[in-house]
Write a protein that holds these residues in place. Structure first.
Motif, PDB file in Angstrom:
ATOM      1  N   UNK A 109     -10.073  27.052  51.614  1.00  0.00           N
ATOM      2  CA  UNK A 109     -11.137  26.336  50.754  1.00  0.00           C
ATOM      3  C   UNK A 109     -10.638  26.707  49.347  1.00  0.00           C
ATOM      4  N   UNK A 110     -10.076  25.477  48.313  1.00  0.00           N
ATOM      5  CA  UNK A 110      -9.275  26.694  47.101  1.00  0.00           C
ATOM      6  C   UNK A 110     -10.320  25.199  46.379  1.00  0.00           C
ATOM      7  N   UNK A 111     -10.892  26.014  44.817  1.00  0.00           N
ATOM      8  CA  UNK A 111     -10.957  24.813  44.054  1.00  0.00           C
ATOM      9  C   UNK A 111     -10.517  25.611  42.708  1.00  0.00           C
ATOM     10  N   UNK A 112     -11.229  24.322  41.274  1.00  0.00           N
ATOM     11  CA  UNK A 112     -10.022  25.530  40.049  1.00  0.00           C
ATOM     12  C   UNK A 112     -10.922  26.472  39.651  1.00  0.00           C
ATOM     13  N   UNK A 113     -10.392  26.597  38.880  1.00  0.00           N
ATOM     14  CA  UNK A 113     -11.877  28.145  37.976  1.00  0.00           C
ATOM     15  C   UNK A 113     -12.778  27.465  37.277  1.00  0.00           C
ATOM     16  N   UNK A 114     -13.543  27.914  37.254  1.00  0.00           N
ATOM     17  CA  UNK A 114     -14.285  27.121  35.996  1.00  0.00           C
ATOM     18  C   UNK A 114     -15.270  25.594  36.516  1.00  0.00           C
ATOM     19  N   UNK A 115     -14.378  25.165  37.479  1.00  0.00           N
ATOM     20  CA  UNK A 115     -15.566  24.364  37.909  1.00  0.00           C
ATOM     21  C   UNK A 115     -16.222  24.154  38.272  1.00  0.00           C
ATOM     22  N   UNK A 116     -17.474  23.176  37.953  1.00  0.00           N
ATOM     23  CA  UNK A 116     -19.221  23.101  38.238  1.00  0.00           C
ATOM     24  C   UNK A 116     -19.892  23.836  39.603  1.00  0.00           C
ATOM     25  N   UNK A 117     -20.612  23.904  39.721  1.00  0.00           N
ATOM     26  CA  UNK A 117     -21.245  23.921  40.250  1.00  0.00           C
ATOM     27  C   UNK A 117     -21.573  23.551  42.047  1.00  0.00           C
ATOM     28  N   UNK A 118     -21.035  23.572  43.081  1.00  0.00           N
ATOM     29  CA  UNK A 118     -21.491  22.698  43.400  1.00  0.00           C
ATOM     30  C   UNK A 118     -21.558  23.143  45.688  1.00  0.00           C
ATOM     31  N   UNK A 119     -21.969  22.081  46.383  1.00  0.00           N
ATOM     32  CA  UNK A 119     -22.466  22.423  47.941  1.00  0.00           C
ATOM     33  C   UNK A 119     -21.784  21.370  48.122  1.00  0.00           C
ATOM     34  N   UNK A 120     -20.519  20.990  49.509  1.00  0.00           N
ATOM     35  CA  UNK A 120     -19.483  20.628  49.989  1.00  0.00           C
ATOM     36  C   UNK A 120     -19.976  20.190  51.687  1.00  0.00           C
ATOM     37  N   UNK A 121     -19.924  19.380  51.417  1.00  0.00           N
ATOM     38  CA  UNK A 121     -20.077  19.514  53.871  1.00  0.00           C
ATOM     39  C   UNK A 121     -18.619  19.380  54.011  1.00  0.00           C
ATOM     40  N   UNK A 122     -18.131  19.808  55.093  1.00  0.00           N
ATOM     41  CA  UNK A 122     -16.947  19.705  55.777  1.00  0.00           C
ATOM     42  C   UNK A 122     -16.327  19.456  57.422  1.00  0.00           C
ATOM     43  N   UNK A 123     -15.628  18.119  57.995  1.00  0.00           N
ATOM     44  CA  UNK A 123     -15.860  17.931  59.102  1.00  0.00           C
ATOM     45  C   UNK A 123     -14.353  18.712  59.618  1.00  0.00           C
TER      46      UNK A 123
END
Length: 293
Positions: free
Chosen positions: A109-123
């Protein structure tokens, strides 16, 4: 004439008998396998998946999905993974399992550096597409997991006037910009690290606030440092005022900044008052003479 009708009738009967025989030899549709091709999906790795998106992080988190067959047949399962706001790999996998076997899918699971704080739900969705090599449909299973972009603290200090020339015994306000360069709402503790040394030299220093309040990502707050220079008769010296800010989100994150004060000139106690009195007296004398004229 009767022979002709008899021949036609015999022909029709022959056609009917042949059609019936052909219908008997039409292969029937393949029946579905007897046992139900049961299987399970389970997230056996990290849940939630934590992704470090700080400037010094990797921006990648990992987990595992285990696919287990509960069938007496060889089954092929198509697995898809969906997680909004993140990059997932692999998005789709095809797993073939023997009776009562299992397999593990490693998921990144990847995200861009310095991206905002978030919580995501995956299926995670799985579907049996073949049983013993025969295509089937209708057998599915689902599970889920979550991912979190870790919050990090980052603060930047600055000033429009990092250098100022001030006379001895004068008070001057310095504006310090406290900017949130992290990815979550943060508060910062502020401190003049060399305050004691400056006060020993005759300075008087006060902060308008020692703690900021709820600064959002990319936002800032202005803090005032009121500085009164030493009351010395003559000064021509440079001093620095050292400021430090510490993040509440990450106490190991701090920023240090310095402003320079050039104390130059002479200090005469009461000189400003005496000058004002003399100026008023001169103005009064001038006005009186104009009236006389």
């Amino acid at each position: 004439m009767d022979n002709k009708y008899k021949s036609i009738t015999a022909m029709l009967l022959s056609i009917l008998m042949l059609s019936s025989a052909l219908m008997l030899f039409v292969p029937q549709e393949a029946e579905a396998p007897g046992p139900t091709p049961d299987f399970t999906l389970e997230v056996t790795g990290n849940n939630p998946v934590e992704v470090d998106v700080s400037p010094r992080g990797t921006g990648i988190g990992t987990t595992e999905v285990t696919v287990t067959s509960q069938s007496a047949h060889t089954i092929t399962v198509d697995v898809t993974i969906d997680l909004a706001g993140y990059i997932v790999s692999p998005v789709r996998s095809t797993i073939t399992l023997g009776p009562d076997a299992s397999a593990i899918i490693s998921v990144s699971v990847a995200a861009l550096l310095r991206s905002p704080y978030r919580v995501g739900t995956g299926n995670v969705h799985g579907e049996v597409i073949r049983v013993d090599g025969v295509p089937v449909s209708g057998y599915t299973a689902d599970t889920g997991f979550s991912a979190t972009s870790k919050s990090y603290g980052k603060v930047i200090l600055g000033s429009d006037k990092p250098f100022e020339k001030v006379k001895p015994g004068k008070e001057y306000p310095f504006k310090i910009k406290v900017e949130n360069n992290g990815n979550a709402v943060d508060n910062y503790d502020l401190e003049i690290t060399n305050k004691d040394k400056l006060e020993d030299k005759g300075f008087s220093i006060t902060l308008s606030r020692t703690t900021t309040k709820d600064i959002g990502q990319g936002e800032y707050e202005l803090i005032t440092i009121r500085v009164q220079t030493p009351r010395k008769f003559w000064r021509n010296e440079y001093y620095t005022i050292d400021i430090k800010a510490i993040s509440d989100v990450d106490p190991t994150e701090k920023s240090e900044y310095s402003i320079t004060v050039w104390v130059w000139g002479a200090y005469v106690p009461g000189f400003e008052i005496a000058f004002s009195i003399i100026a008023l007296a001169l103005v009064g004398t001038f006005m009186a003479r104009r009236r006389q004229d």
